[in-house]
Design a protein around this motif. Structure first.
Motif, mmCIF file in Angstrom:
data_model
loop_
_atom_site.group_PDB
_atom_site.id
_atom_site.type_symbol
_atom_site.label_atom_id
_atom_site.label_comp_id
_atom_site.label_asym_id
_atom_site.label_seq_id
_atom_site.Cartn_x
_atom_site.Cartn_y
_atom_site.Cartn_z
ATOM 1 N N CYS A 1 9.296 5.968 3.248
ATOM 2 C CA CYS A 1 8.209 6.947 3.243
ATOM 3 C C CYS A 1 8.743 8.336 3.573
ATOM 4 N N HIS B 1 5.350 7.431 -0.521
ATOM 5 C CA HIS B 1 4.564 7.594 0.702
ATOM 6 C C HIS B 1 3.849 6.295 1.053
ATOM 7 N N CYS B 2 3.884 5.976 2.321
ATOM 8 C CA CYS B 2 3.218 4.768 2.790
ATOM 9 C C CYS B 2 1.708 5.016 2.848
ATOM 10 N N GLY B 3 0.961 3.967 3.075
ATOM 11 C CA GLY B 3 -0.493 4.066 3.096
ATOM 12 C C GLY B 3 -1.005 5.167 4.002
ATOM 13 N N ASN C 1 0.827 -1.202 0.000
ATOM 14 C CA ASN C 1 0.000 0.000 0.000
ATOM 15 C C ASN C 1 0.863 1.255 0.000
ATOM 16 N N PHE C 2 1.894 1.199 -0.797
ATOM 17 C CA PHE C 2 2.889 2.271 -0.840
ATOM 18 C C PHE C 2 2.820 2.953 -2.199
#
Lengths: 132, 132
Positions: B87, B126-128, A113-114
């Motif tokens: 991230c 960017h991470c979730g 989910n990145f």
DNA sequence: TCAATTGCGTTATGCTATAACGTGTGCGAT
DNA sequence: ATCGCACACGTTATAGCATAACGCAATTGA
């Protein structure tokens, strides 16, 4: 992102990189351009920032150095991952691209989910001529 | 390469990294260890060199920073490529491995007649939780 | 015992990158 | 036309990352 006309400083930095055999640090570029009126690191870094943005130049993270993009294209397909082999013997850098790796990486990252913004792939080692 | 007993300085640096949420620069580590008697960057860099050699720590080239290896294993399978998502929002770093990418890269590099010594794969984004 | 190796501490230095300030130029909107 | 804005540029200073070079101490194995 269409590439606009380069400014004088951008052209000088681009020229220095394009005529170089291998990657150059910002400070090495600065030294090469002193005769053209360059005096401070920021002149180089500002030009590099733009050239990176236009996709004309790549930054090698593991070297803190920069190379001209060797793609023959018109720099329109800036989507896509760029990978490099970097010879520790002669300094030669080879740029390459591979869709299979791109897709595989993309899938793995999506599974986290990145959201990817920039991918760095750099392989240090020795080229055929320099192999131990 | 079996991991030998760590020296005092190596243990301190390893501890600082292991207890950190995210990656740390050498100078950040130095600051964390001043109370333990660290005074100079070289004390950190020398410890890091060994920890990198033992495979207990990874260097993030695109960040000029270091993270503890998150593999649960005994660090015997040090063959193999390590990749990271990084991230830019929260600084979280996730380490992962994939044989398919490894083999594909290996084939491409072999086709160049290039001998790999170290492979860097780092994905910035960017991470979730932090996605825009 | 001696030599080699390894880790350690310190000072100094070098390389990489950016902050902060001000100037000049081109260009569109009022 | 001129004002405001965006952008490139120049300069000085500073911050951040990394290593050179010196010497000392402890360990080990011939």
């Amino acid at each position: 992102m269409a590439t606009p006309q380069l400014t004088k400083n951008q052209s000088l930095v681009m020229g220095a990189l394009a005529h170089s055999e291998g990657p150059m640090s910002a400070y090495t570029i600065l030294d090469k351009l002193r005769d053209q009126g360059f005096r401070a690191p920021l002149q180089v870094y500002r030009a590099l920032d733009k050239l990176l943005e236009y996709g004309l130049v790549h930054r090698l993270e593991s070297l803190n150095a920069f190379v001209a993009c060797t793609c023959p294209h018109d720099h329109e397909h800036d989507r896509g991952v760029t990978a490099f082999t970097i010879c520790e013997g002669c300094g030669q850098v080879t740029e390459f691209h591979d869709e299979a790796i791109e897709e595989r990486l993309s899938a793995l990252v999506r599974a986290q989910n990145f959201k990817t913004e920039k991918t760095t792939i750099e392989i240090r080692g020795h080229c055929g001529s320099c192999a131990a």
